[in-house]
Write a protein that holds these residues in place. Sequence first.
Motif, PDB file in Angstrom:
ATOM      1  N   LEU A 170       0.859  -1.178   0.000  1.00 19.10           N
ATOM      2  CA  LEU A 170       0.000   0.000   0.000  1.00 19.10           C
ATOM      3  C   LEU A 170       0.902   1.237   0.000  1.00 19.10           C
ATOM      4  O   LEU A 170       1.238   1.785   1.035  1.00 19.10           O
ATOM      5  N   LYS A 227       2.431   4.975  -1.950  1.00 23.10           N
ATOM      6  CA  LYS A 227       1.948   6.239  -2.496  1.00 23.10           C
ATOM      7  C   LYS A 227       1.448   6.058  -3.926  1.00 23.10           C
ATOM      8  O   LYS A 227       0.562   6.789  -4.383  1.00 23.10           O
ATOM      9  N   ASP A 238      -0.425   3.780  -5.123  1.00 23.92           N
ATOM     10  CA  ASP A 238      -1.843   3.431  -5.162  1.00 23.92           C
ATOM     11  C   ASP A 238      -2.706   4.690  -5.153  1.00 23.92           C
ATOM     12  O   ASP A 238      -3.677   4.806  -5.903  1.00 23.92           O
ATOM     13  N   SER A 239      -2.366   5.624  -4.287  1.00 29.57           N
ATOM     14  CA  SER A 239      -3.117   6.876  -4.216  1.00 29.57           C
ATOM     15  C   SER A 239      -2.964   7.688  -5.501  1.00 29.57           C
ATOM     16  O   SER A 239      -3.928   8.273  -6.007  1.00 29.57           O
ATOM     17  N   LEU A 240      -1.756   7.700  -6.036  1.00 24.70           N
ATOM     18  CA  LEU A 240      -1.514   8.476  -7.253  1.00 24.70           C
ATOM     19  C   LEU A 240      -2.247   7.880  -8.454  1.00 24.70           C
ATOM     20  O   LEU A 240      -2.715   8.614  -9.328  1.00 24.70           O
ATOM     21  N   ARG A 273      -5.134   6.266  -8.342  1.00 30.71           N
ATOM     22  CA  ARG A 273      -6.533   6.676  -8.196  1.00 30.71           C
ATOM     23  C   ARG A 273      -6.699   8.149  -8.545  1.00 30.71           C
ATOM     24  O   ARG A 273      -7.671   8.541  -9.198  1.00 30.71           O
ATOM     25  N   ALA A 274      -5.729   8.971  -8.115  1.00 29.12           N
ATOM     26  CA  ALA A 274      -5.782  10.393  -8.452  1.00 29.12           C
ATOM     27  C   ALA A 274      -5.675  10.600  -9.961  1.00 29.12           C
ATOM     28  O   ALA A 274      -6.371  11.439 -10.539  1.00 29.12           O
TER      29      ALA A 274
END
Length: 471
Positions: free
Chosen positions: A23, A25, A27-29, A31-32
């Motif tokens: 998990l 960074k 993954d967040s990027l 989705r962003a």
Amino acid sequence: MSPHPHPLAYIPQSALAEACKYLTKSDSLIRAGKLVVAVVDYATDRGNTATFSAFVSGLGPSLFAPFVNVLKHDREVSSWFIRALGKMLGHKDVGPFADNAGCMDALDEQKAKYVSAVTSTLAAITEHCMLAHNAEDTPDINAGQQLSPSITGELASASSALGYIPTVADITVTMPRGGQSNAGDEQLGRILAGLAAFLSTDNNRFVFCKVCAASPGGTRGTSVLAALLDKDVGLPVQVYYQTVFCLWLLTFMNTNEDTSVVDTVSQALEEAAVPRRLTNVLREVSAEKVVRISLATLRNILKMSVTLRKEMVGAGLVGALHSLCFRRWNDEDIREDLGVLAEALESELASMSNFDVYRAEVLSGALEWTPAHRDEMFWRENVEKLDRNQQEVLRCLVRVLHESGDETVLAVACNDLAQFIKFHPRGRVIAQSLGVKARLMELMVSGEGEVRRYALNCVQVLMIRWNRQES
């Protein structure tokens, strides 16, 4: 009765801890990035200037800087943001908006960084796609990895002991036959979609070629894009189409285009060997939409420079067009483009001497058993021309010998070197100075039947000439 334990209770804590490591960074990027793509599609596809202006205004004076910075991340993340940013930078209103806001310099800088990021990401994905399709033990292409600062197996460098011959960079022409889609193909699709949107304006096409020309190795970006057509990575038809579509956009010039822009783009296409690569696409890929966009690109190239037209002749496009004329096409544009190209190239061919045609073939890197290679009279009359212009043709022939992996190309190159040594008064001395003997000896051992035979013959001619000159 005790309540049932939560399902997570059955998972060992060590396994949970191990899972948490993934998990990141990224993954967040990712989705962003998907969210940004959706927002940008909404702001650009509606054709509403007010909507796009409101969107860009919300970014502030830094414009697209936050998005450009994300392009340095791993391939999966960068592919999403390249897709979105290409649409932003390619929008018709972004230039006027930046001009009114007084931030044109920032916009130009971000465009240059975008082109560099696209080039690096394309090269990294292509390299890993090639490994994924040719080795079962290749690491997962989806894994987030920092972009490599250099490209392993990149196109031939501009610096070499033999000198730079731009039109024969990466002579190996093994055409991919298509294959199952994988993560790398999806990433390529997103990147090419973003690049196509970016290249939709005249200024951006010039920026792309100018930035590529200023990068180490010359037209690296244009070459990396064109090299997608001849890397053995099993590209799907759609990725083929998207790649050629980007090249078509580069050739799409307005009639009032600045001559410096045309010259910059023409040089980039020449040094990336685009005519040769498109000729091989027409020979190997049968999908009608790929054939259509390839012919349209070549038709545009006709009007750009004499050098590009001669490279088409040298790459054997005339023969490829004749073969395509016997197929049945549903698209009227294909039939029209075939006629225009055939007529123009036959006229070009008629104006070229035998040596001009041979030179164009060698410089294109697409050596075949055309009559000149075995015509003794041709070699007697033209052998000394190979020594002109700082041995341009001869050095190109030697470069082909060192870099090609195609059996026919290697066999023809060995044959031509033997003919040069045989008929040129100083053939043996010149050949030795270019270091061909070691490569010929290598091909005698590792080459296939035809290659081994012609390499052996060339070594024999080299040694016979040496004995005669010594005595």
